[in-house]
Design an enzyme around this catalytic site. Structure first.
Site, PDB file in Angstrom:
ATOM      1  N   SER A 116      30.729 -19.860 -52.398  1.00 46.99           N
ATOM      2  CA  SER A 116      31.198 -19.872 -51.016  1.00 46.99           C
ATOM      3  C   SER A 116      30.612 -18.653 -50.304  1.00 46.99           C
ATOM      4  O   SER A 116      30.202 -17.683 -50.951  1.00 46.99           O
ATOM      5  CB  SER A 116      32.726 -19.869 -50.946  1.00 46.99           C
ATOM      6  OG  SER A 116      33.263 -18.848 -51.737  1.00 46.99           O
ATOM      7  N   GLU A 121      30.819 -16.051 -46.767  1.00 44.68           N
ATOM      8  CA  GLU A 121      31.686 -15.564 -45.677  1.00 44.68           C
ATOM      9  C   GLU A 121      30.878 -15.016 -44.496  1.00 44.68           C
ATOM     10  O   GLU A 121      29.869 -14.350 -44.691  1.00 44.68           O
ATOM     11  CB  GLU A 121      32.592 -14.463 -46.262  1.00 44.68           C
ATOM     12  CG  GLU A 121      33.532 -13.840 -45.266  1.00 44.68           C
ATOM     13  CD  GLU A 121      34.525 -12.901 -45.964  1.00 44.68           C
ATOM     14  OE1 GLU A 121      35.061 -13.260 -47.034  1.00 44.68           O
ATOM     15  OE2 GLU A 121      34.744 -11.810 -45.426  1.00 44.68           O
ATOM     16  N   ASP A 144      44.695  -5.937 -41.588  1.00 43.74           N
ATOM     17  CA  ASP A 144      44.897  -4.519 -41.274  1.00 43.74           C
ATOM     18  C   ASP A 144      45.066  -4.399 -39.773  1.00 43.74           C
ATOM     19  O   ASP A 144      44.303  -5.001 -39.013  1.00 43.74           O
ATOM     20  CB  ASP A 144      43.684  -3.692 -41.716  1.00 43.74           C
ATOM     21  CG  ASP A 144      43.562  -3.660 -43.226  1.00 43.74           C
ATOM     22  OD1 ASP A 144      44.565  -3.357 -43.894  1.00 43.74           O
ATOM     23  OD2 ASP A 144      42.463  -3.960 -43.730  1.00 43.74           O
ATOM     24  N   PHE A 202      31.636   1.545 -45.590  1.00 45.55           N
ATOM     25  CA  PHE A 202      32.479   0.368 -45.740  1.00 45.55           C
ATOM     26  C   PHE A 202      33.323   0.481 -47.019  1.00 45.55           C
ATOM     27  O   PHE A 202      34.514   0.193 -47.024  1.00 45.55           O
ATOM     28  CB  PHE A 202      31.541  -0.827 -45.843  1.00 45.55           C
ATOM     29  CG  PHE A 202      32.113  -2.111 -45.342  1.00 45.55           C
ATOM     30  CD1 PHE A 202      32.676  -2.188 -44.085  1.00 45.55           C
ATOM     31  CD2 PHE A 202      32.077  -3.252 -46.137  1.00 45.55           C
ATOM     32  CE1 PHE A 202      33.202  -3.380 -43.625  1.00 45.55           C
ATOM     33  CE2 PHE A 202      32.594  -4.445 -45.683  1.00 45.55           C
ATOM     34  CZ  PHE A 202      33.163  -4.511 -44.421  1.00 45.55           C
ATOM     35  N   HIS A 231      31.697 -15.652 -54.427  1.00 44.66           N
ATOM     36  CA  HIS A 231      31.925 -15.698 -52.987  1.00 44.66           C
ATOM     37  C   HIS A 231      31.086 -14.583 -52.368  1.00 44.66           C
ATOM     38  O   HIS A 231      31.299 -13.408 -52.686  1.00 44.66           O
ATOM     39  CB  HIS A 231      33.418 -15.479 -52.691  1.00 44.66           C
ATOM     40  CG  HIS A 231      33.752 -15.420 -51.228  1.00 44.66           C
ATOM     41  ND1 HIS A 231      33.998 -16.546 -50.466  1.00 44.66           N
ATOM     42  CD2 HIS A 231      33.893 -14.368 -50.380  1.00 44.66           C
ATOM     43  CE1 HIS A 231      34.281 -16.185 -49.223  1.00 44.66           C
ATOM     44  NE2 HIS A 231      34.217 -14.866 -49.140  1.00 44.66           N
TER      45      HIS A 231
END
Ligand code: FAD
Length: 286
Positions: free
Chosen positions: A15, A17, A108, A215, A265
């Site tokens: 998958s 994103e 968040d 990040f 993913h």
């Protein structure tokens, strides 16, 4: 480093994103990216969701566009800063459109947003989705092999994960990590608690070390010291950074699949080339 990569089984779950593009130009670019990534025949494309409201409409637009293109789209949905009524409306909108999979998260809060919301944690969101829509949605939740940065203890985090599973999650996607043992250990701990849902590793291809470092600090993912030292030594040599990043991530994916991970993913960061390069190495690309 890459000579012994196994060929993954074609049925392995894949998958990809995206985040919702902020501009019309970004949407055009993402359309092209999607076309390129579609050759991987992913089970679904997921689209992130911003807590606090600002980018939510863009998530809907991206999700419905993916669906119109004939792919399975999985919207992310976060509950922080939101009300039951608002989440109900979103669920109804997705249900009416024939969306069958949701990535359910706490999210968040953006800085400056004071209202914490009616649902405090992701397990409460999963419970709410099940209560409102029964078995309509396949529900994915987040898992943290290196533990969530706000968790008081690893055990607390594990139990929080179990609560999401007990509330009705069907499968999980992990935060990205570069430490294979963290994933394997987490999987063992889950098994010991009787958690049997698939825990799909989240994979972050590496294209820029400075961005990745920023990040990773924010989301609590560790860049191992040996990797950090090498990236730092490459300085501005982006070709070397990309080449080393590709080696490291492909090797990690190969080891994960060989160790029985149920799939991969990819956090595409709305780019096609880094994910495609890893999949090509793995032999997933036809
Ligand atoms: P939870 O599972 O609710 O856990 C959050 C924290 O609370 C953890 O530390 C947990 O241990 C703790 N906790 C849980 N229950 C309790 C309790 N009862 N008492 C005390 N502590 C508790 N963010 C977005 O804003 N949009 C996105 O689209 C998005 N997509 C993501 C996709 C994936 C695959 C992943 C891994 C993360 C994503 N995130 C996204 C980030 C995520 O929202 C943050 O990591 C967030 O801080 C936690 O969300 P969660 O669903 O894991 O929360």
């Amino acid at each position: 480093m890459t000579s012994s990569l196994p060929t993954p089984h074609p049925s392995q779950h894949l998958s990809i994103e995206f985040f919702p593009p902020q501009t019309a130009e970004g949407a055009d670019k993402l359309r092209v990216v999607r076309q390129k990534l579609a050759v991987l025949k992913p089970e679904f494309f997921s689209v992130t969701f911003g807590a606090g409201g600002t980018t939510q409409e863009r998530t809907f637009e991206a999700v419905f566009e993916i669906q119109r293109e004939g792919h399975q789209a999985a919207p992310h949905l976060s509950c922080i800063g939101s009300t039951r009524e608002h989440i109900r409306e979103i669920l109804q909108r997705y249900q009416a459109a024939g969306i069958r999979r949701i990535v359910a998260l706490r999210g968040d809060l953006p800085s400056g947003v004071g209202f914490a919301g009616e649902l405090r944690y992701a397990n409460e969101l999963v419970e709410f989705i099940r209560a409102e829509t029964g078995d309509h949605f396949q529900i994915e939740v987040a898992a943290y092999p290196e533990y969530h940065p706000q968790a008081r203890t690893p055990r607390d985090d594990l139990l929080a994960f179990k609560r999401k599973v007990d509330a009705g999650a069907d499968s999980a996607i992990t935060q990205y990590f570069y430490n294979l043992d963290a994933y394997l250990h987490f999987r063992d701990e889950c098994a010991a608690l009787g958690i049997t849902i698939p825990i799909v590793p989240g994979i972050m291809p590496i294209v820029s070390f400075s961005k990745l470092a920023r990040f990773s600090d924010a989301c609590g993912a560790e860049i191992p010291r040996w990797m950090r030292r090498k990236f730092e030594a490459y300085g501005d040599d982006t070709d070397s950074i990309k080449a080393f990043g590709l080696d490291v991530v492909s090797e990690l994916c190969a080891k994960l699949l060989a160790a029985g991970a149920p799939g991969l993913h990819f956090y595409s960061m709305n780019q096609a080339a880094p994910t495609l390069a890893v999949c090509e190495r793995l032999g997933i690309l036809a």
